[in-house]
Design an enzyme around this catalytic site. Structure first.
Site, PDB file in Angstrom:
ATOM      1  N   HIS A  49       5.656  -4.159   7.383  1.00  0.00           N
ATOM      2  CA  HIS A  49       4.831  -4.862   6.817  1.00  0.00           C
ATOM      3  C   HIS A  49       5.737  -6.247   5.968  1.00  0.00           C
ATOM      4  CE1 HIS A  49       2.537  -6.245   3.257  1.00  0.00           C
ATOM      5  NE2 HIS A  49       1.560  -5.891   3.958  1.00  0.00           N
ATOM      6  N   GLY A 106      -3.744   0.558  10.646  1.00  0.00           N
ATOM      7  CA  GLY A 106      -4.713  -0.016   9.793  1.00  0.00           C
ATOM      8  C   GLY A 106      -4.823  -1.514  10.467  1.00  0.00           C
TER       9      GLY A 106
END
Length: 127
Positions: A15, A79
């Site tokens: 991320h 996700g």
């Protein structure tokens, strides 16, 4: 390796974070990979806040002659970033590099051996 052999690179995808230390576990994973397979071409690539970006890492590997890249999401699960952002970034990169094939691995947290390692760690976390 024959002249016709495909050259494959690997990107550990994370991320990203404003914290400089965030990159250290990724570097440890890359170092462990180098011990197992010193010839492997492994780059780090991040979605945001941390360099190199995924695009920069893809461009780097493509510039070194890689024709295949496997992106390994270093996420616990799939996700929005893994299901939506990552496929779009990979598609855009393949548009930029028409001779490049990018495949997306499942997030590391979904691999049975990783789940087992996390379970063992959690059971022993109290010391």
């Amino acid at each position: 390796m024959s002249d016709n052999a495909k050259m494959k690179g690997i990107i550990l995808f994370g991320h990203g974070s404003r914290t400089a230390e965030y990159i250290q576990p990724f570097e440890r994973i890359r170092a462990a990979m180098a011990v197992r397979r010193p010839e492997a071409m492994v780059e780090l690539g991040f979605l945001e806040l941390t360099r190199p970006t995924l695009d920069e890492s893809i461009d780097c590997l493509a510039g070194q002659g890689m024709t295949e890249i496997v992106v390994v999401p270093v996420f616990i699960g799939a996700g929005r970033h893994v299901l939506k952002d990552l496929p779009q970034l990979a598609a855009n990169a393949m548009d930029r590099h028409p001779d490049l094939e990018i495949t997306l691995a499942a997030p590391v947290g979904e691999a049975p051996e990783v789940v087992d390692a996390m379970a063992a760690y959690a059971l022993d976390a109290d010391g």
